[in-house]
Design a protein around this motif. Sequence first.
Motif, PDB file in Angstrom:
ATOM      1  N   ARG A  38       4.235  39.931   1.271  1.00  0.00           N
ATOM      2  CA  ARG A  38       5.429  39.003   1.259  1.00  0.00           C
ATOM      3  C   ARG A  38       6.501  39.827   1.921  1.00  0.00           C
ATOM      4  O   ARG A  38       6.714  40.881   1.692  1.00  0.00           O
ATOM      5  CB  ARG A  38       5.781  38.738  -0.193  1.00  0.00           C
ATOM      6  CG  ARG A  38       4.666  37.757  -0.843  1.00  0.00           C
ATOM      7  CD  ARG A  38       4.369  36.581  -0.301  1.00  0.00           C
ATOM      8  NE  ARG A  38       5.405  35.617  -0.646  1.00  0.00           N
ATOM      9  CZ  ARG A  38       5.333  34.236  -0.600  1.00  0.00           C
ATOM     10  NH1 ARG A  38       4.437  33.984   0.280  1.00  0.00           N
ATOM     11  NH2 ARG A  38       6.443  33.492  -0.760  1.00  0.00           N
ATOM     12  N   GLY A  40      10.654  40.205   2.325  1.00  0.00           N
ATOM     13  CA  GLY A  40      11.937  39.543   2.089  1.00  0.00           C
ATOM     14  C   GLY A  40      13.205  40.501   2.709  1.00  0.00           C
ATOM     15  O   GLY A  40      12.682  41.447   3.638  1.00  0.00           O
ATOM     16  N   ARG A  42      16.781  42.825   1.583  1.00  0.00           N
ATOM     17  CA  ARG A  42      17.601  43.657   0.874  1.00  0.00           C
ATOM     18  C   ARG A  42      18.969  43.989   1.366  1.00  0.00           C
ATOM     19  O   ARG A  42      19.333  44.244   2.526  1.00  0.00           O
ATOM     20  CB  ARG A  42      16.673  45.232   0.481  1.00  0.00           C
ATOM     21  CG  ARG A  42      17.740  46.182  -0.136  1.00  0.00           C
ATOM     22  CD  ARG A  42      16.847  47.365  -0.452  1.00  0.00           C
ATOM     23  NE  ARG A  42      16.252  47.090  -1.917  1.00  0.00           N
ATOM     24  CZ  ARG A  42      16.125  47.875  -2.743  1.00  0.00           C
ATOM     25  NH1 ARG A  42      16.226  49.338  -2.215  1.00  0.00           N
ATOM     26  NH2 ARG A  42      15.538  47.736  -3.702  1.00  0.00           N
TER      27      ARG A  42
ATOM     28  N   ASP B   7      10.752  49.365   0.934  1.00  0.00           N
ATOM     29  CA  ASP B   7      11.968  48.862   1.294  1.00  0.00           C
ATOM     30  C   ASP B   7      12.534  49.697   2.465  1.00  0.00           C
ATOM     31  O   ASP B   7      12.224  50.998   2.523  1.00  0.00           O
ATOM     32  CB  ASP B   7      13.041  49.352   0.171  1.00  0.00           C
ATOM     33  CG  ASP B   7      12.889  48.428  -1.202  1.00  0.00           C
ATOM     34  OD1 ASP B   7      12.771  47.172  -1.117  1.00  0.00           O
ATOM     35  OD2 ASP B   7      12.505  48.957  -2.065  1.00  0.00           O
ATOM     36  N   MET B   9      15.422  50.320   5.390  1.00  0.00           N
ATOM     37  CA  MET B   9      16.733  50.212   5.689  1.00  0.00           C
ATOM     38  C   MET B   9      17.278  51.025   6.892  1.00  0.00           C
ATOM     39  O   MET B   9      16.590  51.980   7.196  1.00  0.00           O
ATOM     40  CB  MET B   9      17.894  50.691   4.339  1.00  0.00           C
ATOM     41  CG  MET B   9      17.706  50.052   3.137  1.00  0.00           C
ATOM     42  SD  MET B   9      18.110  48.288   3.201  1.00  0.00           S
ATOM     43  CE  MET B   9      19.870  48.210   3.242  1.00  0.00           C
ATOM     44  N   GLY B  40      18.711  45.002   4.854  1.00  0.00           N
ATOM     45  CA  GLY B  40      17.308  45.632   5.019  1.00  0.00           C
ATOM     46  C   GLY B  40      16.254  44.692   4.803  1.00  0.00           C
ATOM     47  O   GLY B  40      16.408  43.726   4.723  1.00  0.00           O
ATOM     48  N   LYS B  41      15.015  45.203   5.093  1.00  0.00           N
ATOM     49  CA  LYS B  41      13.787  44.299   4.583  1.00  0.00           C
ATOM     50  C   LYS B  41      13.347  45.054   3.371  1.00  0.00           C
ATOM     51  O   LYS B  41      13.071  46.183   3.238  1.00  0.00           O
ATOM     52  CB  LYS B  41      12.760  44.517   5.927  1.00  0.00           C
ATOM     53  CG  LYS B  41      13.573  43.869   6.975  1.00  0.00           C
ATOM     54  CD  LYS B  41      12.398  44.121   8.287  1.00  0.00           C
ATOM     55  CE  LYS B  41      12.413  45.478   8.936  1.00  0.00           C
ATOM     56  NZ  LYS B  41      11.919  45.523  10.068  1.00  0.00           N
ATOM     57  N   ARG B  42      12.558  44.033   2.816  1.00  0.00           N
ATOM     58  CA  ARG B  42      11.778  44.586   1.608  1.00  0.00           C
ATOM     59  C   ARG B  42      10.184  43.981   1.710  1.00  0.00           C
ATOM     60  O   ARG B  42       9.952  42.688   2.071  1.00  0.00           O
ATOM     61  CB  ARG B  42      12.178  43.962   0.326  1.00  0.00           C
ATOM     62  CG  ARG B  42      11.162  43.874  -0.993  1.00  0.00           C
ATOM     63  CD  ARG B  42      11.851  43.492  -2.161  1.00  0.00           C
ATOM     64  NE  ARG B  42      12.381  45.146  -2.690  1.00  0.00           N
ATOM     65  CZ  ARG B  42      12.519  45.451  -3.947  1.00  0.00           C
ATOM     66  NH1 ARG B  42      12.372  44.317  -5.033  1.00  0.00           N
ATOM     67  NH2 ARG B  42      12.880  46.540  -4.307  1.00  0.00           N
ATOM     68  N   PHE B  43       8.960  44.798   1.763  1.00  0.00           N
ATOM     69  CA  PHE B  43       7.943  44.463   1.592  1.00  0.00           C
ATOM     70  C   PHE B  43       7.287  44.343   0.317  1.00  0.00           C
ATOM     71  O   PHE B  43       7.287  45.524  -0.296  1.00  0.00           O
ATOM     72  CB  PHE B  43       6.898  44.959   2.753  1.00  0.00           C
ATOM     73  CG  PHE B  43       7.430  44.863   4.023  1.00  0.00           C
ATOM     74  CD1 PHE B  43       7.056  43.963   4.923  1.00  0.00           C
ATOM     75  CD2 PHE B  43       8.687  45.893   4.622  1.00  0.00           C
ATOM     76  CE1 PHE B  43       7.557  43.824   6.210  1.00  0.00           C
ATOM     77  CE2 PHE B  43       8.999  45.669   5.979  1.00  0.00           C
ATOM     78  CZ  PHE B  43       8.447  44.811   6.855  1.00  0.00           C
ATOM     79  N   LEU B  67       5.600  48.953   9.248  1.00  0.00           N
ATOM     80  CA  LEU B  67       6.713  48.567   8.503  1.00  0.00           C
ATOM     81  C   LEU B  67       8.187  48.731   8.901  1.00  0.00           C
ATOM     82  O   LEU B  67       9.061  48.147   9.021  1.00  0.00           O
ATOM     83  CB  LEU B  67       6.582  48.307   7.217  1.00  0.00           C
ATOM     84  CG  LEU B  67       4.985  48.011   6.567  1.00  0.00           C
ATOM     85  CD1 LEU B  67       5.054  48.200   4.945  1.00  0.00           C
ATOM     86  CD2 LEU B  67       5.066  46.611   6.970  1.00  0.00           C
ATOM     87  N   LYS B  76      11.567  53.517   1.588  1.00  0.00           N
ATOM     88  CA  LYS B  76      11.150  53.961   0.313  1.00  0.00           C
ATOM     89  C   LYS B  76       9.940  53.323  -0.280  1.00  0.00           C
ATOM     90  O   LYS B  76      10.317  51.988  -0.218  1.00  0.00           O
ATOM     91  CB  LYS B  76      12.588  53.583  -0.502  1.00  0.00           C
ATOM     92  CG  LYS B  76      12.263  54.181  -1.969  1.00  0.00           C
ATOM     93  CD  LYS B  76      13.713  54.212  -2.529  1.00  0.00           C
ATOM     94  CE  LYS B  76      13.585  54.464  -3.967  1.00  0.00           C
ATOM     95  NZ  LYS B  76      12.855  53.611  -4.811  1.00  0.00           N
TER      96      LYS B  76
END
Lengths: 88, 88
Positions: A38, A40, A42, B7, B9, B40-43, B67, B76
């Motif tokens: 998934r 999302g 941050r 995460d 960034m 940023g993005k979170r996976f 990613l 991270k």
Amino acid sequence: MARVLVDVMLKPEILDPQGQAVQRALPRMGFDSVTNVRQGKRFELELADADPATLRATAEQMAEKLLANTVIEDFKVTVLPADSSENA
Amino acid sequence: MARVLVDVMLKPEILDPQGQAVQRALPRMGFDSVTNVRQGKRFELELADADPATLRATAEQMAEKLLANTVIEDFKVTVLPADSSENA
């Protein structure tokens, strides 16, 4: 100055095409153990407030009004310790 | 099955127009205490592996190869406890 993280993810029942694209790409790159992805957003916010309770309340209002679409997304607020330089 | 968060960034020295857009919008909505925003993005990944060390190594490889763009982004990896249902 304080730092707050707001993590925004699509609700579990909402289709996530970005996550699916990643999930399908990973096995082709040799990562066979992935069963779900998934994706999302941050947000790292720096605020002039100092009180942790105020920070959390402010960040939750920001998330509800701007950062997240609460119809389809959930969010989570994390207030970082004042002396923290890392990302929680 | 185990869950891992990645995460991603933008590095601090890289311009972040998405974060700037949010930063400029917030004061207009009454949030005057914001001094900086980075987006940023979170996976959230679910993996069939069980060993935490293997999970971390696998997730770091995924982040480096797919990613994150490590030229302009930092990432991270957080391995969640096996019985965790929440997002760290």
